[in-house]
Design a protein around this motif. Structure first.
Motif, PDB file in Angstrom:
ATOM      1  N   UNK A  68       0.559   7.406  -0.646  1.00 13.35           N
ATOM      2  CA  UNK A  68      -0.007   7.857   0.623  1.00 13.35           C
ATOM      3  C   UNK A  68       0.382   6.867   1.711  1.00 13.35           C
ATOM      4  N   UNK A  69       0.845   7.392   2.829  1.00 11.10           N
ATOM      5  CA  UNK A  69       1.105   6.564   4.003  1.00 11.10           C
ATOM      6  C   UNK A  69       0.435   7.201   5.201  1.00 11.10           C
ATOM      7  N   UNK A  70      -0.251   6.375   5.978  1.00 17.00           N
ATOM      8  CA  UNK A  70      -0.888   6.841   7.216  1.00 17.00           C
ATOM      9  C   UNK A  70      -0.457   5.915   8.350  1.00 17.00           C
ATOM     10  N   UNK A  71       0.026   6.517   9.434  1.00 16.59           N
ATOM     11  CA  UNK A  71       0.443   5.740  10.598  1.00 16.59           C
ATOM     12  C   UNK A  71      -0.373   6.163  11.814  1.00 16.59           C
ATOM     13  N   UNK A  72      -0.522   5.219  12.749  1.00 12.58           N
ATOM     14  CA  UNK A  72      -1.246   5.515  13.989  1.00 12.58           C
ATOM     15  C   UNK A  72      -0.749   4.573  15.079  1.00 12.58           C
ATOM     16  N   UNK A  73      -0.443   5.159  16.220  1.00 14.05           N
ATOM     17  CA  UNK A  73      -0.022   4.366  17.385  1.00 14.05           C
ATOM     18  C   UNK A  73       1.140   3.427  17.062  1.00 14.05           C
ATOM     19  N   UNK A  74       2.077   3.925  16.276  1.00 10.83           N
ATOM     20  CA  UNK A  74       3.278   3.160  15.980  1.00 10.83           C
ATOM     21  C   UNK A  74       3.122   2.113  14.900  1.00 10.83           C
ATOM     22  N   UNK A  75       1.976   2.097  14.214  1.00  7.79           N
ATOM     23  CA  UNK A  75       1.732   1.104  13.174  1.00  7.79           C
ATOM     24  C   UNK A  75       1.374   1.786  11.856  1.00  7.79           C
ATOM     25  N   UNK A  76       1.706   1.106  10.775  1.00  3.14           N
ATOM     26  CA  UNK A  76       1.328   1.598   9.451  1.00  3.14           C
ATOM     27  C   UNK A  76      -0.093   1.133   9.174  1.00  3.14           C
ATOM     28  N   UNK A  77      -1.005   2.086   9.092  1.00  2.00           N
ATOM     29  CA  UNK A  77      -2.405   1.771   8.819  1.00  2.00           C
ATOM     30  C   UNK A  77      -2.657   1.632   7.320  1.00  2.00           C
ATOM     31  N   UNK A  78      -1.904   2.399   6.537  1.00  2.00           N
ATOM     32  CA  UNK A  78      -2.058   2.365   5.089  1.00  2.00           C
ATOM     33  C   UNK A  78      -0.762   2.814   4.442  1.00  2.00           C
ATOM     34  N   UNK A  79      -0.334   2.098   3.430  1.00  2.13           N
ATOM     35  CA  UNK A  79       0.810   2.507   2.604  1.00  2.13           C
ATOM     36  C   UNK A  79       0.501   2.041   1.192  1.00  2.13           C
TER      37      UNK A  79
END
Length: 642
Positions: A68-79
């Motif tokens: 799972x990968x989650x990004x927000x505002x140009x940043x990786x929040x979770x990988x």
């Protein structure tokens, strides 16, 4: 291949599953709204939340490895990886390096490449694609030409295909030329370009060929240079098989057999690779998502100009302006009131979903190496949006008497526009239909506890009485329904099922035929002595009817138990000897039927038996004719391969 075509369950079953999920969406959305939204910027809380969901999903959906990968505002929040990349060696999933096959999500790379060439002025979205094609030419089936806009919105009008050639498990057959593959397996154009969506792997592969021939670079090299290298995607490839340098990072695909995970050979797209060949790590997909969410830029490199990106992510085909539409390559969805653009993918071993929320600069990528990864991904996305962007309580608008009076016209059987017309593939859509009924001026789908009820809220628009889900219809100038779209399946429109395509129609006729054939067998067994004493031609007429009944029943049984239930991998990768042998059976049945017709004429002319027995014999002949027409209609009469 897209996530719907490669599932091991029928499309109809998938609809019921999604409709059931829809009930939960309304309930959970309301609950989350009452509790308030969580803080997405708290990455510790986010990680704990996703960990809990994925642990449950992997157990419930029998998934050996997922990421799972989650990004927000140009940043990786979770990988984060979960489970194993290789169960035998105990290798854990690594979000940075583990290569997941993403199947049809590959199309996003192809569509992005197309838009790069559009940006450079080398491709015009509204120009005949034959202008750009050098080695393959589409026929002029309709007055309107097929354009790149049609390919990207899946409105070119291609029928579906794939039996025997869509994929392969033999790396010895690679590499394969895209142009040679597309020339050899060109599907028919069955509707005017631009009229309606019909998801097409062929259309995406054709777009990949155009990228190749317009840019002057092989497709693999173009994607590597202009997307992967540009975005620093070091663990990403569309090459088949995966290069030696990346092979150690390839995820193994697993199937569940006898309660255990069993390694299965990878599948290859071959000449259809622009539609589904990519293998990518989760963090590299984060780079791609960030570029699509941050005005086309990642790490100082411009993949697409902001205006090109906005064009690509804007509605390009809409079934109805009130329902999710189709962008240039992305499929729109609605999640708790947010506009989400997405693309999924699945083959026989891997399942992937990618969701982007441009307005919130959020991206989610989920990929699994076995089990029911599709249910896991959709469940994760729903839980995510319920937690961080909770839905408002569902409010059903008041229903007017004017809208209620026309509800009956929407009832009936519907089939997907994405289906085959010309080849043996047609039969595999035999059960892919849904029925819409009417109860108390409401539309209903399903029955019992699974029934979903939709109330009219506008012209040709209905809303689930217990959730925010909607279904819409298109009608012609006379008011006759021409198409249906469920917002839970925004890329899969349906259309009314003609009588001859309705499975219920054929089940009735085949059921009557089976009864008549069984009566022949019982009669032959009961009247053995009488038959033996009959004159020669009467005796042969009875024997022929018995042989025809046995053969017809055997053929029908093989059709449903052998052909319709073919292993998905076998069906799409090769023409099996079993299928080739089976196709003799309907032909022999037709031969027996023609002979029976001749004997029926003789029976009436020669006054064989009693009049009642002659009527019975004629009905058996008609039953055999019906069954022969069934095989003819569903392209099972002969070797009709694409």
């Amino acid at each position: 291949m897209n996530s719907l075509s490669m599932k091991k369950i029928s499309r109809t079953m998938l609809i019921w599953m999604l409709l059931i999920v829809g009930v939960g969406t309304g309930f959970m959305g309301t609950q989350a709204s009452a509790a308030g939204a969580a803080d997405l910027n708290d990455d510790v809380q986010l990680t704990a939340f996703i960990d809990g969901i994925m642990k449950a999903n992997m157990d419930n959906f029998k998934i050996p490895g997922t990421v799972v990968t989650i990004v927000k505002d140009g940043k990786i929040m979770l990988a984060k990886g979960y489970g194993h990349a290789n169960l035998e060696e105990g290798t854990l999933v690594n979000p940075e390096t583990s290569l997941f096959r993403i199947a049809s999500t590959t199309k996003l790379f192809t569509w992005t490449a197309v838009m790069q060439l559009v940006e450079q002025g080398k491709i015009d979205l509204n120009t005949d694609v034959n202008t750009y094609l050098k080695t393959v030419k589409l026929p002029s089936t309709y007055s309107q030409p097929v354009t790149m806009h049609h390919l990207m919105t899946h409105t070119a009008g291609f029928e579906e295909g794939g039996v025997g050639y869509q994929i392969t498990t033999d790396p010895g057959k690679l590499p394969v030329s895209i142009s040679e593959t597309l020339a050899k397996h060109m599907p028919a154009l069955v509707r005017p370009p631009g009229e309606m969506m019909s998801y097409s792997n062929y259309g995406a592969a054709l777009a990949g060929l155009i990228v190749e021939e317009v840019s002057g670079m092989p497709y693999n090299d173009y994607i590597q240079t202009h997307i992967f290298d540009l975005l620093q995607m070091k663990y990403a490839t569309v090459q088949e098989p995966i290069s030696v340098s990346l092979e150690p990072y390839a995820m193994l695909g697993y199937a569940r057999e006898n309660g255990k995970f069993v390694t299965k050979p990878p599948t290859f797209e071959g000449g259809f690779r622009p539609a589904g060949s990519a293998a990518v790590s989760a963090i590299d997909m984060a780079h791609f998502m960030i570029a699509h969410l941050q005005d086309g830029r990642y790490a100082g490199k411009q993949m697409l100009k902001p205006e090109t990106l906005r064009l690509m992510q804007s509605p390009a085909f809409q079934f109805d302006e009130r329902l999710p539409g189709m962008d240039l390559g992305f499929i729109e969805q609605r999640m708790n009131g947010l506009r989400v653009i997405s693309h999924g993918g699945a083959d026989t071993l891997f399942t992937t979903e990618l969701y982007l929320v441009p307005d919130k600069k959020i991206g989610i990528f989920v990929s699994s190496s076995g089990g029911d990864g599709g249910a896991s991904a959709s469940g994760l996305a729903k839980a995510f949006f319920d937690r961080y962007y909770p839905a408002q309580a569902v409010k059903l608008p008041p229903v007017s008497a004017e809208l209620e009076k026309d509800v009956q016209k929407y009832a009936g059987s519907y089939q997907f526009t994405r289906r085959n017309h010309s080849d043996i593939d047609k039969f595999f859509s035999f059960l892919s239909q849904i029925s819409i009924g009417v109860t108390d001026n409401r539309l209903s789908i399903g029955s019992g506890a699974e029934q979903q009820v939709f109330a009219p809220i506008g012209p040709n628009l209905f809303q689930d009485v217990e959730s925010a889900h909607q279904i819409g219809f298109r009608t012609d100038a006379s008011g006759k329904v021409t198409h249906l779209l469920l917002d839970i399946l925004p890329g899969m429109p349906l259309e009314p099922t003609p009588l001859l395509d309705r499975s219920k129609f054929w089940f009735v006729l085949l059921g009557i035929s089976v009864i008549l054939f069984i009566s022949v067998l019982l009669g032959s067994a009961y009247r053995r002595r009488d038959i033996k004493a009959m004159p020669k031609w009467q005796k042969w007429a009875i024997r022929l009817s018995t042989a025809t009944a046995v053969w017809a029943l055997a053929t029908l049984m093989a059709t449903f138990l052998v052909v319709l239930n073919m292993d998905l991998l076998d069906r799409l990768s090769r023409i099996t000897q079993q299928l080739n042998l089976y196709l003799f059976m309907p032909i022999i049945l037709v031969g027996l039927t023609v002979t029976m017709v001749a004997f029926a004429v003789m029976a009436w002319k020669g006054s064989y038996w009693t009049a009642l027995k002659r009527v019975h014999y004629t009905l058996v002949v008609l039953a055999s004719v019906v069954m022969s027409l069934f095989y003819y209609h569903w392209n099972l009469l002969g070797w009709q391969f694409g």
